[in-house]
Scaffold this motif. Structure first.
Motif, PDB file in Angstrom:
ATOM      1  N   THR A   3       0.812  -1.206   0.000  1.00  0.00           N
ATOM      2  CA  THR A   3       0.000   0.000   0.000  1.00  0.00           C
ATOM      3  C   THR A   3       0.848   1.260   0.000  1.00  0.00           C
ATOM      4  O   THR A   3       0.546   2.218  -0.706  1.00  0.00           O
ATOM      5  N   TYR A   4       1.922   1.281   0.778  1.00  0.00           N
ATOM      6  CA  TYR A   4       2.737   2.500   0.863  1.00  0.00           C
ATOM      7  C   TYR A   4       3.357   2.870  -0.481  1.00  0.00           C
ATOM      8  O   TYR A   4       3.674   4.029  -0.722  1.00  0.00           O
ATOM      9  N   LYS A   5       3.515   1.907  -1.382  1.00  0.00           N
ATOM     10  CA  LYS A   5       4.102   2.185  -2.697  1.00  0.00           C
ATOM     11  C   LYS A   5       3.090   2.786  -3.663  1.00  0.00           C
ATOM     12  O   LYS A   5       3.481   3.475  -4.597  1.00  0.00           O
ATOM     13  N   ILE A   6       1.810   2.519  -3.465  1.00  0.00           N
ATOM     14  CA  ILE A   6       0.804   2.988  -4.429  1.00  0.00           C
ATOM     15  C   ILE A   6      -0.141   4.045  -3.871  1.00  0.00           C
ATOM     16  O   ILE A   6      -0.959   4.585  -4.604  1.00  0.00           O
ATOM     17  N   ARG A   7      -0.033   4.388  -2.596  1.00  0.00           N
ATOM     18  CA  ARG A   7      -1.013   5.270  -1.980  1.00  0.00           C
ATOM     19  C   ARG A   7      -1.019   6.679  -2.543  1.00  0.00           C
ATOM     20  O   ARG A   7      -2.011   7.383  -2.453  1.00  0.00           O
ATOM     21  N   SER A   8       0.039   7.125  -3.164  1.00  0.00           N
ATOM     22  CA  SER A   8       0.060   8.468  -3.747  1.00  0.00           C
ATOM     23  C   SER A   8      -0.310   8.468  -5.233  1.00  0.00           C
ATOM     24  O   SER A   8      -0.338   9.515  -5.859  1.00  0.00           O
ATOM     25  N   MET A  19      -8.946   5.486  -3.649  1.00  0.00           N
ATOM     26  CA  MET A  19      -7.668   5.720  -2.975  1.00  0.00           C
ATOM     27  C   MET A  19      -7.294   4.531  -2.109  1.00  0.00           C
ATOM     28  O   MET A  19      -7.998   4.218  -1.157  1.00  0.00           O
ATOM     29  N   PRO A  20      -6.197   3.881  -2.422  1.00  0.00           N
ATOM     30  CA  PRO A  20      -5.734   2.816  -1.533  1.00  0.00           C
ATOM     31  C   PRO A  20      -5.198   3.427  -0.243  1.00  0.00           C
ATOM     32  O   PRO A  20      -4.532   4.456  -0.258  1.00  0.00           O
ATOM     33  N   SER A  21      -5.549   2.833   0.866  1.00  0.00           N
ATOM     34  CA  SER A  21      -5.067   3.301   2.157  1.00  0.00           C
ATOM     35  C   SER A  21      -5.070   2.122   3.111  1.00  0.00           C
ATOM     36  O   SER A  21      -5.519   1.032   2.766  1.00  0.00           O
ATOM     37  N   TYR A  22      -4.575   2.339   4.300  1.00  0.00           N
ATOM     38  CA  TYR A  22      -4.540   1.291   5.305  1.00  0.00           C
ATOM     39  C   TYR A  22      -5.873   1.196   6.012  1.00  0.00           C
ATOM     40  O   TYR A  22      -6.544   2.204   6.202  1.00  0.00           O
ATOM     41  N   ILE A  23      -6.245   0.016   6.427  1.00  0.00           N
ATOM     42  CA  ILE A  23      -7.403  -0.174   7.286  1.00  0.00           C
ATOM     43  C   ILE A  23      -6.842  -0.344   8.690  1.00  0.00           C
ATOM     44  O   ILE A  23      -6.186  -1.328   8.993  1.00  0.00           O
ATOM     45  N   MET A  24      -7.081   0.638   9.503  1.00  0.00           N
ATOM     46  CA  MET A  24      -6.528   0.627  10.853  1.00  0.00           C
ATOM     47  C   MET A  24      -7.622   0.230  11.829  1.00  0.00           C
ATOM     48  O   MET A  24      -8.642   0.905  11.921  1.00  0.00           O
ATOM     49  N   THR A  25      -7.426  -0.845  12.530  1.00  0.00           N
ATOM     50  CA  THR A  25      -8.411  -1.310  13.487  1.00  0.00           C
ATOM     51  C   THR A  25      -7.751  -1.624  14.819  1.00  0.00           C
ATOM     52  O   THR A  25      -6.621  -2.093  14.871  1.00  0.00           O
ATOM     53  N   GLY A  26      -8.468  -1.352  15.868  1.00  0.00           N
ATOM     54  CA  GLY A  26      -8.058  -1.744  17.211  1.00  0.00           C
ATOM     55  C   GLY A  26      -6.610  -1.489  17.548  1.00  0.00           C
ATOM     56  O   GLY A  26      -6.097  -0.393  17.430  1.00  0.00           O
ATOM     57  N   GLU A  32       1.583   0.229  15.041  1.00  0.00           N
ATOM     58  CA  GLU A  32       2.206   0.800  13.841  1.00  0.00           C
ATOM     59  C   GLU A  32       1.891   2.285  13.727  1.00  0.00           C
ATOM     60  O   GLU A  32       1.059   2.703  12.941  1.00  0.00           O
ATOM     61  N   LYS A  33       2.581   3.090  14.499  1.00  0.00           N
ATOM     62  CA  LYS A  33       2.312   4.521  14.528  1.00  0.00           C
ATOM     63  C   LYS A  33       2.647   5.211  13.204  1.00  0.00           C
ATOM     64  O   LYS A  33       2.023   6.200  12.849  1.00  0.00           O
ATOM     65  N   SER A  34       3.610   4.710  12.440  1.00  0.00           N
ATOM     66  CA  SER A  34       3.935   5.332  11.158  1.00  0.00           C
ATOM     67  C   SER A  34       2.765   5.193  10.188  1.00  0.00           C
ATOM     68  O   SER A  34       2.505   6.093   9.393  1.00  0.00           O
ATOM     69  N   LYS A  35       2.050   4.086  10.271  1.00  0.00           N
ATOM     70  CA  LYS A  35       0.891   3.907   9.401  1.00  0.00           C
ATOM     71  C   LYS A  35      -0.260   4.808   9.823  1.00  0.00           C
ATOM     72  O   LYS A  35      -1.058   5.224   9.000  1.00  0.00           O
ATOM     73  N   MET A  36      -0.333   5.148  11.107  1.00  0.00           N
ATOM     74  CA  MET A  36      -1.347   6.084  11.558  1.00  0.00           C
ATOM     75  C   MET A  36      -1.115   7.446  10.906  1.00  0.00           C
ATOM     76  O   MET A  36      -2.052   8.104  10.471  1.00  0.00           O
ATOM     77  N   GLN A  37       0.136   7.868  10.797  1.00  0.00           N
ATOM     78  CA  GLN A  37       0.462   9.132  10.138  1.00  0.00           C
ATOM     79  C   GLN A  37       0.077   9.072   8.664  1.00  0.00           C
ATOM     80  O   GLN A  37      -0.510  10.011   8.131  1.00  0.00           O
ATOM     81  N   THR A  39      -2.215   7.210   7.296  1.00  0.00           N
ATOM     82  CA  THR A  39      -3.671   7.189   7.215  1.00  0.00           C
ATOM     83  C   THR A  39      -4.228   8.594   7.411  1.00  0.00           C
ATOM     84  O   THR A  39      -5.146   9.017   6.694  1.00  0.00           O
ATOM     85  N   THR A  40      -3.653   9.347   8.344  1.00  0.00           N
ATOM     86  CA  THR A  40      -4.071  10.731   8.570  1.00  0.00           C
ATOM     87  C   THR A  40      -3.857  11.561   7.309  1.00  0.00           C
ATOM     88  O   THR A  40      -4.717  12.347   6.910  1.00  0.00           O
TER      89      THR A  40
END
Length: 54
Positions: A3-8, A19-26, A32-37, A39-40
């Motif tokens: 995902t990080y390679k195609i998200r932009s 838009m591809p993005s991460y699904i952040m749950t629980g 994975e705080k870097s993925k929270m950034q 996702t924001t």
């Protein structure tokens, strides 16, 4: 592909922007705080796209 390679990149399903993005749950948010950034940032981009369409 990761995902990080195609998200932009821009993807379309017909005329609809997808838009591809991460699904952040629980607990993932705590692990994975870097993925929270990322996702924001993705949510901010989505809001900009929506605002430009109004």
């Amino acid at each position: 592909m990761a995902t990080y390679k195609i998200r932009s990149s821009e993807f379309y399903y017909g005329s609809i922007r997808v838009m591809p993005s991460y699904i952040m749950t629980g607990g993932n948010l705590l692990i994975e705080k870097s993925k929270m950034q990322m996702t924001t940032e993705d949510i901010a981009t989505m809001l900009d796209i929506i605002k430009s369409e109004l």
